[in-house]
Design an enzyme around this catalytic site. Structure first.
Site, PDB file in Angstrom:
ATOM      1  CG  ASP A   1       6.222  -3.294   3.842  1.00  0.00           C
ATOM      2  OD1 ASP A   1       5.948  -2.641   4.877  1.00  0.00           O
ATOM      3  OD2 ASP A   1       6.380  -4.532   3.825  1.00  0.00           O
TER       4      ASP A   1
ATOM      5  CG  ASP B   1       9.609  -4.520   9.279  1.00  0.00           C
ATOM      6  OD1 ASP B   1      10.835  -4.314   9.387  1.00  0.00           O
ATOM      7  OD2 ASP B   1       8.769  -3.930   9.986  1.00  0.00           O
TER       8      ASP B   1
ATOM      9  CD  GLU C   1       8.034  -9.204   9.338  1.00  0.00           C
ATOM     10  OE1 GLU C   1       8.417  -8.730  10.428  1.00  0.00           O
ATOM     11  OE2 GLU C   1       7.227  -8.654   8.577  1.00  0.00           O
TER      12      GLU C   1
ATOM     13  CE1 TYR D   1       4.705  -6.585  16.241  1.00  0.00           C
ATOM     14  CE2 TYR D   1       5.236  -8.773  17.030  1.00  0.00           C
ATOM     15  CZ  TYR D   1       4.312  -7.857  16.587  1.00  0.00           C
ATOM     16  OH  TYR D   1       3.003  -8.211  16.477  1.00  0.00           O
TER      17      TYR D   1
ATOM     18  CE  LYS E   1       2.218  -0.570   5.216  1.00  0.00           C
ATOM     19  NZ  LYS E   1       3.549  -0.991   4.701  1.00  0.00           N
TER      20      LYS E   1
ATOM     21  CG  ASP F   1       6.169  -8.399   3.085  1.00  0.00           C
ATOM     22  OD1 ASP F   1       5.703  -7.282   3.428  1.00  0.00           O
ATOM     23  OD2 ASP F   1       6.590  -9.227   3.900  1.00  0.00           O
TER      24      ASP F   1
HETATM   25 MG   LIG Z   1       6.068  -6.090   5.147  1.00  0.00          MG
END
Ligand SMILES: [Mg+2]
Length: 188
Positions: A8, A10, A16, A19, A108, A133
């Site tokens: 993944d 971010d 994170e 955006y 996802k 995460d």
């Molecule tokens: Mg993520």
């Protein structure tokens, strides 16, 4: 057949920030490059699978996403590893604008991106692993039949449904891969 370490983006590659779409906002998650180097040595392809609802919401464009990922790929190469493929899902079933407003198996927890990668890169998903995460990562990994899903703690406070191994750091995944490949060498 090949195998992959699915990542993944971010919260796993970069912290994170909500955006993310500009290189200057990228802060690397500790251990990401070390993990990728160990994975490549153990024979894994590196495949990014990322939901990008920011595109659906009109916060940035596919072109901006591609530009950021080109920069990111370069940063990996500078550190001695190359990403083999990047898949993204630009959809959102509720907040998407225009053509982006739809359900899609690529988003996802749908397994669409993993299944496409398996076809494109001739992957054995049963030998592949993933680091994410969010519970949506767990859902996608389980739906695709991956060998092991590692859920990096911190984002999902309640835990997730499904099968996964909870880890506190990317270093734990690195250790697992290193030990697993040492066991394989002994068996051979
Ligand atoms: Mg993520």
């Amino acid at each position: 057949m090949n195998r992959a370490l699915f990542l993944d983006r971010d919260g796993v590659i970069n912290h994170e920030v909500g955006y993310l779409h500009a290189a200057e906002d990228v802060r690397w998650v500790p251990g990401i490059f070390e993990l990728c180097r160990v994975a490549v040595r153990a024979g894994y392809k590196l495949v990014v699978v990322t939901n990008q609802a920011g595109i659906a919401r009109g916060l940035y464009t596919e072109a901006q996403f591609e530009t950021l990922m080109e920069w990111m790929r370069g940063e990996f190469v500078v550190r001695g590893v190359a990403l083999d493929a990047v898949y993204f899902s630009p959809y959102h079933p509720v907040h998407g604008l225009g053509e982006y407003k739809r359900e899609h198996e690529d988003r996802k927890p749908g397994p669409g991106m993993l299944l496409r990668a398996a076809k494109d890169l001739e992957l054995d998903l049963g030998l592949s692993v993933m680091v994410g995460d969010r519970c949506s990562d767990v859902g996608a990994a389980n739906a695709a039949g991956l060998r092991t899903m590692f859920l990096l703690s911190g984002t999902e406070v309640e835990g997730c449904a499904g099968e996964y191994v909870a880890v506190e750091s990317l270093g734990e995944v690195e250790s697992w891969l290193a030990a697993d490949s040492a066991t394989e060498r002994e068996v051979r």
